[in-house]
Motif scaffolding. Structure first.
Motif, PDB file in Angstrom:
ATOM      1  N   TYR A 158      -7.143   5.146   0.370  1.00  0.00           N
ATOM      2  CA  TYR A 158      -6.816   5.374   1.750  1.00  0.00           C
ATOM      3  C   TYR A 158      -6.603   7.098   2.109  1.00  0.00           C
ATOM      4  O   TYR A 158      -5.707   7.350   1.429  1.00  0.00           O
ATOM      5  N   TYR A 195     -11.132  -1.729  -4.287  1.00  0.00           N
ATOM      6  CA  TYR A 195     -10.198  -1.024  -5.017  1.00  0.00           C
ATOM      7  C   TYR A 195      -9.154  -1.708  -5.392  1.00  0.00           C
ATOM      8  O   TYR A 195      -9.133  -2.676  -5.299  1.00  0.00           O
ATOM      9  N   ARG A 216      -9.091  -5.469  -5.408  1.00  0.00           N
ATOM     10  CA  ARG A 216      -9.391  -6.117  -3.808  1.00  0.00           C
ATOM     11  C   ARG A 216     -10.795  -6.027  -3.640  1.00  0.00           C
ATOM     12  O   ARG A 216     -11.330  -4.876  -3.657  1.00  0.00           O
ATOM     13  N   HIS A 219     -13.215  -3.959   2.001  1.00  0.00           N
ATOM     14  CA  HIS A 219     -12.939  -4.602   3.365  1.00  0.00           C
ATOM     15  C   HIS A 219     -12.350  -3.529   4.361  1.00  0.00           C
ATOM     16  O   HIS A 219     -12.428  -2.379   4.062  1.00  0.00           O
ATOM     17  N   HIS A 221     -10.039  -3.066   7.470  1.00  0.00           N
ATOM     18  CA  HIS A 221      -8.677  -3.678   8.220  1.00  0.00           C
ATOM     19  C   HIS A 221      -8.778  -3.717   9.916  1.00  0.00           C
ATOM     20  O   HIS A 221      -9.220  -2.461  10.459  1.00  0.00           O
ATOM     21  N   GLU A 235      -8.958  -8.626   8.364  1.00  0.00           N
ATOM     22  CA  GLU A 235      -9.634  -8.041   7.356  1.00  0.00           C
ATOM     23  C   GLU A 235     -11.041  -8.589   7.313  1.00  0.00           C
ATOM     24  O   GLU A 235     -11.355  -9.775   7.306  1.00  0.00           O
TER      25      GLU A 235
END
Ligand code: BEZ
Ligand code: FE
Length: 309
Positions: A158, A195, A216, A219, A221, A235
């Motif tokens: 991120y 990620y 994960r 996706h 959010h 998500e």
């Protein structure tokens, strides 16, 4: 004075909880004591193992600050966050299902025009166009809903993620979109990628020690809010991720999987400002009316855990 035994120690602790304790605190504390004692009896926990657990919790605290919430991550990898969301969805039935907020939400993302490129011109990864609309439970478009969204960059991090080089501009891969009277939203981005959750702290030790991976599935959010409606925290997952069935934090729900289709049409690409073929994803949200009087915009600013400073 009677001796404490395996049979009466739980009652002895429960008896100490005062009658004036706030009822919800009493309910939770009593259940905590009962379940903790049951666990100790079930596995015959030794004093050394209890001390190990206490030190583990200390380590969770030590690595945490206002930018890193290891305790939340612990609840995430143990499926506790997901379970609370599932229980909440039973109450919110009829609305879009919820999923984890995660630790990388930032309050105050800029309001963007429709079709804005939230990658801020990134050339890495696969170009994507995401669109849809927000409806109420009677299928009427909702005007003025704020769609606050964020995702990882193609480098699997991120923007502003702690410990990463500042590769991206402030608020890259983030933005707020406000629906018009058709309820619609749309934006350009790079297709989300799989990620890892952070593994450099004590929670990483749990994953490693129990033979679990830290992936994960890719996706986006979303937080969607408007006064008078229940906020949606969810998500949307890429249909082609190999981790849909093994999300490290148990956030995936069938209803939240989005199919990304490749579009090779040159005219479509030109119209949207892509230089070649791109992926298209579409998702409609449903918001339920909120009968309480909580100010929608305030709900999450309190929980924002990341900032760039
Ligand atoms: C995330 O989706 O960003 C996330 C959620 C839970 C733990 C770590 C990351
Ligand atoms: Fe995430």
């Amino acid at each position: 004075m009677r001796d404490l035994t395996k049979e009466n120690v739980t009652e002895a602790v429960l008896d100490k909880i005062g009658d004036n304790t706030e009822p919800r605190v009493k309910e939770i504390m009593e259940a905590l004591v009962r379940h903790a004692h049951d666990l100790i009896k079930e596995v015959n926990l030794t004093s050394d193992e209890l001390l190990y657990g206490a030190r583990f919790i200390q380590d969770v605290g030590k690595i945490s600050d206002d930018k890193r919430e290891e305790g939340v991550l612990l609840g995430d990898v143990l499926g506790m966050t997901a379970l609370c969301e599932i229980l909440g969805d039973i109450v919110r039935i009829g609305a879009t299902e919820s999923s984890l907020l995660g630790p990388f939400y930032r309050d105050g993302a800029p309001v963007r025009e429709m079709n804005f490129d939230i990658s801020l011109g990134d050339n890495e990864g696969e170009p994507a166009f995401v669109s849809g609309a927000v409806f109420d439970s009677k299928e009427k478009p909702i005007e003025g809903a704020v769609i606050d969204l964020w995702q990882t960059a193609p480098n699997q991090f991120y923007e502003a993620q702690m410990g990463q080089p500042k590769e991206y501009d402030d608020y890259a891969y983030r933005g707020r979109f406000i629906t018009g009277n058709d309820g619609k939203y749309s934006f350009r981005t790079r297709k989300p990628v799989d990620y890892h959750v952070p593994t450099d702290g004590p929670v990483g030790k749990i994953l490693k020690g129990t033979g679990r991976h830290s992936w994960r599935p890719a996706h986006l959010h979303y937080l969607i809010y408007k006064d008078g409606y229940q906020t949606i925290q969810t998500e949307l997952f890429n249909n082609d991720s190999e981790y849909l069935d093994s999300d490290a934090v148990f956030g995936v729900k069938e209803s939240l999987i989005v199919k990304y289709k490749k579009n090779d049409n040159k005219k479509d690409a030109e119209k949207l400002g892509f230089s070649g073929s791109f992926y298209e994803g579409n998702y409609n949200f449903v918001m339920k009316e909120d009968l309480s009087s909580i100010n929608a915009a305030d709900q999450y600013s309190k929980r924002a855990s990341m900032s760039s400073d």
